[in-house]
Motif scaffolding. Structure first.
Motif, mmCIF file in Angstrom:
data_model
loop_
_atom_site.group_PDB
_atom_site.id
_atom_site.type_symbol
_atom_site.label_atom_id
_atom_site.label_comp_id
_atom_site.label_asym_id
_atom_site.label_seq_id
_atom_site.Cartn_x
_atom_site.Cartn_y
_atom_site.Cartn_z
ATOM 1 N N PHE A 1 -69.014 51.908 -46.705
ATOM 2 C CA PHE A 1 -68.269 52.901 -47.491
ATOM 3 C C PHE A 1 -68.601 52.746 -48.979
ATOM 4 O O PHE A 1 -68.751 53.733 -49.697
ATOM 5 C CB PHE A 1 -66.763 52.744 -47.274
ATOM 6 N N ARG B 1 -66.861 64.486 -52.233
ATOM 7 C CA ARG B 1 -67.435 63.172 -52.496
ATOM 8 C C ARG B 1 -67.862 63.094 -53.966
ATOM 9 O O ARG B 1 -68.242 64.105 -54.542
ATOM 10 C CB ARG B 1 -68.630 62.941 -51.568
ATOM 11 N N PRO B 2 -67.785 61.959 -54.633
ATOM 12 C CA PRO B 2 -67.514 60.619 -54.099
ATOM 13 C C PRO B 2 -66.030 60.247 -54.020
ATOM 14 O O PRO B 2 -65.716 59.113 -53.659
ATOM 15 C CB PRO B 2 -68.244 59.716 -55.083
ATOM 16 N N GLY C 1 -71.784 54.386 -49.866
ATOM 17 C CA GLY C 1 -71.629 55.829 -50.082
ATOM 18 C C GLY C 1 -71.160 56.148 -51.488
ATOM 19 O O GLY C 1 -71.570 57.156 -52.081
ATOM 20 N N VAL C 2 -70.302 55.299 -52.054
ATOM 21 C CA VAL C 2 -69.821 55.503 -53.429
ATOM 22 C C VAL C 2 -70.991 55.386 -54.408
ATOM 23 O O VAL C 2 -71.197 56.268 -55.269
ATOM 24 C CB VAL C 2 -68.738 54.452 -53.781
ATOM 25 N N HIS D 1 -73.478 58.413 -54.186
ATOM 26 C CA HIS D 1 -73.100 59.699 -54.784
ATOM 27 C C HIS D 1 -73.002 59.640 -56.300
ATOM 28 O O HIS D 1 -73.290 60.624 -56.978
ATOM 29 C CB HIS D 1 -71.801 60.190 -54.149
ATOM 30 N N TYR E 1 -71.949 61.190 -41.795
ATOM 31 C CA TYR E 1 -72.382 61.520 -43.146
ATOM 32 C C TYR E 1 -73.655 60.771 -43.551
ATOM 33 O O TYR E 1 -74.058 60.810 -44.715
ATOM 34 C CB TYR E 1 -71.267 61.208 -44.149
ATOM 35 N N ILE F 1 -68.982 57.388 -40.946
ATOM 36 C CA ILE F 1 -70.180 56.859 -41.610
ATOM 37 C C ILE F 1 -71.449 57.416 -40.978
ATOM 38 O O ILE F 1 -72.370 57.851 -41.675
ATOM 39 C CB ILE F 1 -70.174 55.316 -41.568
ATOM 40 N N PHE G 1 -62.391 63.050 -45.874
ATOM 41 C CA PHE G 1 -63.645 63.786 -46.052
ATOM 42 C C PHE G 1 -63.479 65.282 -45.784
ATOM 43 O O PHE G 1 -64.385 66.062 -46.055
ATOM 44 C CB PHE G 1 -64.727 63.195 -45.148
ATOM 45 N N ASP H 1 -65.151 59.115 -50.609
ATOM 46 C CA ASP H 1 -65.657 57.767 -50.324
ATOM 47 C C ASP H 1 -64.731 56.701 -50.920
ATOM 48 O O ASP H 1 -64.454 55.683 -50.284
ATOM 49 C CB ASP H 1 -67.071 57.597 -50.895
#
Length: 219
Positions: free
Chosen positions: A142, A29-30, A145-146, A149, A86, A83, A24, A33
């Motif tokens: 995780f 991102r992504p 998060g993908v 974004h 963010y 995690i 990170f 991620d």
């Protein structure tokens, strides 16, 4: 030191822990991620694989026994830190993460204090289930998060009214907004549920270790 293949896998898993945070720092991102998700899943797989190989090949060693729990804790602690850092700092995420981090520090302190008698705090089956649930929950978060974004990139120039029409099926979903939003919501909710279950198991196993250590803590 006996650097067998199981020990090499354990060392690689230990080195992968700080690499999660570095993803990170050096990638946007992504992509970060994705890299973190792949790295974490690969490390979690080696957690089972190195133990299996050590037993199957009769290559169990003191080095592996010492590094294995350290690598597990480092992976979980650093992944949770990333995690939470963010996230939107939701209490539903911060609370279970706090319970897990507190327990890991507490049990590590107990083992250090007990020294030669730390063998009384052997890893239990419930503790292994706890670690497995933690790994799965973190991997799912995780993944959340993908999805988040990719959804953000898809709706970047889209107004709330257009987004609502797409979600209601009134406008053609050219950018796959519906499934990206569904993936984000499902992964987020599933990850939180698994993390809370892992946190409860964390507290139960932490209390069990404390109970076992009590006779050695009395003057």
């Amino acid at each position: 030191m006996n650097m067998t293949l199981p020990n090499i896998l354990t060392v690689l898993r230990l080195l992968a822990a700080p690499a999660l945070a570095l993803m990170f720092l050096y990638f946007s991102r992504p992509a970060a991620d994705w890299f973190a998700l792949i790295l974490f899943v690969m490390a979690a797989v080696t957690d089972w694989f190195d133990g299996y190989l050590a037993r199957a090949w009769k290559q169990e060693s003191k080095l592996g026994a010492m590094l294995d729990p350290i690598a597990d804790k480092a992976m979980v602690v650093i992944a949770l830190m990333v995690i939470v850092g963010y996230s939107s700092m939701s209490p539903w995420l911060v609370l279970p993460a706090t319970f897990i981090l507190f327990r890991e520090v507490f049990v590590s302190g107990l083992r250090e204090f007990l020294g030669d008698t730390a063998g009384t705090l052997k890893v239990t089956k419930l503790a292994k289930w706890k670690t497995t649930l933690q790994m799965i929950a973190i991997a799912v978060l995780f993944a959340q998060g993908v999805f988040e974004h990719y959804l953000g990139m898809a709706v970047l120039d889209m107004g709330p009214e257009t987004f609502a029409r797409v979600m209601e099926g009134q406008t053609q979903d050219v950018y796959g907004i519906w499934w990206k939003n569904a993936g984000m919501v499902w992964a987020g909710n599933l990850g939180l549920v698994l993390l809370w279950i892992a946190a409860l198991l964390t507290l139960v196993t932490g209390w069990d270790y404390f109970r076992k250590a009590l006779p050695f803590l009395r003057d």
